[in-house]
Design an enzyme around this catalytic site. Structure first.
Site, PDB file in Angstrom:
ATOM      1  N   THR A 204      43.745  19.717  34.737  1.00 40.98           N
ATOM      2  CA  THR A 204      42.807  20.567  34.008  1.00 40.98           C
ATOM      3  C   THR A 204      41.872  19.710  33.161  1.00 40.98           C
ATOM      4  O   THR A 204      42.283  18.688  32.616  1.00 40.98           O
ATOM      5  CB  THR A 204      43.604  21.515  33.090  1.00 40.98           C
ATOM      6  OG1 THR A 204      44.362  22.400  33.893  1.00 40.98           O
ATOM      7  CG2 THR A 204      42.683  22.312  32.191  1.00 40.98           C
ATOM      8  N   ARG A 232      48.222  34.354  40.360  1.00 37.68           N
ATOM      9  CA  ARG A 232      48.695  33.748  39.109  1.00 37.68           C
ATOM     10  C   ARG A 232      47.536  33.273  38.247  1.00 37.68           C
ATOM     11  O   ARG A 232      46.572  32.696  38.708  1.00 37.68           O
ATOM     12  CB  ARG A 232      49.621  32.575  39.436  1.00 37.68           C
ATOM     13  CG  ARG A 232      50.167  31.816  38.215  1.00 37.68           C
ATOM     14  CD  ARG A 232      49.363  30.572  37.902  1.00 37.68           C
ATOM     15  NE  ARG A 232      49.975  29.777  36.824  1.00 37.68           N
ATOM     16  CZ  ARG A 232      49.393  28.752  36.232  1.00 37.68           C
ATOM     17  NH1 ARG A 232      48.189  28.381  36.614  1.00 37.68           N
ATOM     18  NH2 ARG A 232      50.018  28.091  35.268  1.00 37.68           N
ATOM     19  N   ILE A 233      47.625  33.534  36.941  1.00 38.10           N
ATOM     20  CA  ILE A 233      46.637  33.079  35.965  1.00 38.10           C
ATOM     21  C   ILE A 233      47.362  32.265  34.901  1.00 38.10           C
ATOM     22  O   ILE A 233      48.370  32.710  34.346  1.00 38.10           O
ATOM     23  CB  ILE A 233      45.919  34.266  35.304  1.00 38.10           C
ATOM     24  CG1 ILE A 233      45.214  35.118  36.360  1.00 38.10           C
ATOM     25  CG2 ILE A 233      44.908  33.782  34.271  1.00 38.10           C
ATOM     26  CD1 ILE A 233      44.684  36.435  35.825  1.00 38.10           C
ATOM     27  N   ASP A 235      46.968  29.434  31.383  1.00 31.17           N
ATOM     28  CA  ASP A 235      46.496  29.575  29.999  1.00 31.17           C
ATOM     29  C   ASP A 235      45.012  29.317  29.820  1.00 31.17           C
ATOM     30  O   ASP A 235      44.408  29.793  28.856  1.00 31.17           O
ATOM     31  CB  ASP A 235      47.270  28.610  29.100  1.00 31.17           C
ATOM     32  CG  ASP A 235      46.996  27.148  29.453  1.00 31.17           C
ATOM     33  OD1 ASP A 235      47.164  26.797  30.638  1.00 31.17           O
ATOM     34  OD2 ASP A 235      46.623  26.368  28.575  1.00 31.17           O
ATOM     35  N   THR A 255      45.931  21.610  28.242  1.00 33.82           N
ATOM     36  CA  THR A 255      46.271  21.333  29.630  1.00 33.82           C
ATOM     37  C   THR A 255      47.788  21.251  29.741  1.00 33.82           C
ATOM     38  O   THR A 255      48.446  20.692  28.866  1.00 33.82           O
ATOM     39  CB  THR A 255      45.629  20.025  30.121  1.00 33.82           C
ATOM     40  OG1 THR A 255      46.085  19.744  31.453  1.00 33.82           O
ATOM     41  CG2 THR A 255      45.991  18.843  29.237  1.00 33.82           C
ATOM     42  N   GLN A 257      51.601  23.268  31.475  1.00 34.13           N
ATOM     43  CA  GLN A 257      52.256  24.406  32.121  1.00 34.13           C
ATOM     44  C   GLN A 257      51.815  25.683  31.407  1.00 34.13           C
ATOM     45  O   GLN A 257      52.342  26.050  30.364  1.00 34.13           O
ATOM     46  CB  GLN A 257      53.766  24.244  32.061  1.00 34.13           C
ATOM     47  CG  GLN A 257      54.295  23.090  32.906  1.00 34.13           C
ATOM     48  CD  GLN A 257      55.777  22.867  32.685  1.00 34.13           C
ATOM     49  OE1 GLN A 257      56.170  22.080  31.843  1.00 34.13           O
ATOM     50  NE2 GLN A 257      56.594  23.573  33.446  1.00 34.13           N
ATOM     51  N   GLY A 258      50.851  26.359  31.998  1.00 32.67           N
ATOM     52  CA  GLY A 258      50.168  27.447  31.331  1.00 32.67           C
ATOM     53  C   GLY A 258      51.046  28.565  30.832  1.00 32.67           C
ATOM     54  O   GLY A 258      50.762  29.172  29.800  1.00 32.67           O
TER      55      GLY A 258
END
Length: 370
Positions: A204, A232-233, A235, A255, A257-258
């Site tokens: 990211t 999937r979305i 953060d 950046t 693991q959302g």
């Protein structure tokens, strides 16, 4: 407490000088000199020297420096935080080394789905998009959503229809696809791995800026996780989690693991933590002011006379990232605040990052020991 006493002494001295010094001297007095600050990231994760060739190391540093220079050149010449953030992120989105725009990871179905968000700390206006597949620079689409103002968050086909109405540049699937990302998806499927097994780093990209007018902006862009499914979305496009800006407190881009960054509301939590630390320091300083015979403070501490040090900002960011780690998540953040310094905080072995300030800082780094 020593810092409060030191500040109070400075305030008392300033008040004395106000009555003793000539009026001309007051015209040059600026308790809060304008300053700018800028930071970028290109992802955090398991990034180790032994896994990088000298050529790869040099290529990443050059890409980071180019993006850092693009933003800091705008700020040092009096440009806006918004322009600085957009300039840096567009360059990173176009670079296939990072997981954003060109070079984005593949979904389970073998497509590139892109997310981005942008927030202006001046009025907390924002734009965010998720699940777009044909927009060359998703951060520019987020900017158009913000400018339009009717909505904050658009997704999928609707976001792309809106992009068409705004005349944004599109690109075919082959523009975004890279062989390395395709191989990662094939390896994930063949070995029945999780995305964390193939995504050793979260590529990211993001930028945060403070300009000479005191405005702050945060922007972030990503391709998500390899093999992500079911729409999937993460953060990144969730305001307050992966992207957040408020001129009163800070600007943050994340950046990692959302899912964990969403649960910890990372961006908003850092800004709230800074607000609380500054307010507490201000209240303690006022409580320490000597009283007159009637029990009233001999002077009032003005908010502009109090500021947080870089170590204070760092401590708040580290505390929130420790919370992410306690939940089981990894990643990092970049933060700027009204007080000047730009800081990083990450709980991974490395993070592609850079920062520059009006105080003369200009650096890029990759590994945790830099």
């Amino acid at each position: 407490m020593n810092r409060i006493k030191h500040t109070l002494t400075a305030v008392s001295t300033a008040i004395s000088l106000f009555f003793a010094a000539p009026l001309l001297a007051q015209d040059d007095y600026e308790p809060m000199e304008p300053r700018w600050s800028f930071a970028i990231h290109g992802g955090a994760g398991t990034i180790a020297r032994e896994n990088m060739t000298p050529e790869q190391d040099a290529e990443y540093r050059a890409a980071l420096q180019q993006a850092l220079d693009a933003g800091s050149d705008i700020l040092k010449n009096g440009g806006s935080a918004m322009d600085a953030v957009l300039a840096a992120i567009v360059l990173l989105e176009d670079d296939p080394k990072f997981n954003a725009g060109r070079g984005a990871v593949f979904t389970w179905e073998g497509e590139n789905e892109l997310d981005a968000a942008l927030m202006d700390g001046k009025d907390r206006s924002a734009g965010a998009v998720t699940g777009v597949k044909a927009i060359k620079n998703p951060i520019l689409l987020a900017r158009e959503v913000m400018k339009d103002g009717r909505h904050v968050f658009l997704s999928g086909a609707g976001a792309e229809e809106f992009a068409g109405e705004r005349g944004l540049e599109t690109a075919p699937p082959e523009w975004f696809a890279t062989e390395a990302r395709r191989e990662a998806l094939e390896r994930l499927k063949a070995r029945q791995l999780s995305s964390l097994d193939v995504d050793t780093k979260f590529g990211t990209v993001g930028a945060v800026a403070l300009d000479l007018d005191g405005n702050m902006v945060a922007g972030t862009s990503t391709g998500g996780l390899t093999g992500k499914r079911w729409g999937r979305i993460g953060d990144v496009p969730v305001l307050g989690a992966g992207t957040y800006a408020d001129n009163r407190d800070c600007a943050v881009s994340a950046t990692g693991q959302g899912e964990y960054f969403i649960r910890a509301v990372v961006g908003y939590s850092i800004c709230t933590g800074l607000k609380h630390k500054w307010r507490t320091m201000l209240d303690e300083a006022q409580a320490s002011v000597p009283l007159d015979d009637d029990g009233n403070p001999t002077f009032m501490v003005h908010a502009s006379e109090m500021w947080l040090e870089q170590s204070d900002v760092q401590a708040v960011a580290d505390e929130v990232m420790a919370d992410v780690k306690d939940l089981g998540g990894t990643g990092g953040v970049i933060v700027v605040s009204p007080f000047g310094p730009a800081v990083f905080s990450f709980n991974t072995p490395g993070m592609y990052r850079g920062r520059a300030t009006s105080a003369g800082v200009n650096e890029v780094a990759i590994y945790g020991d830099e």
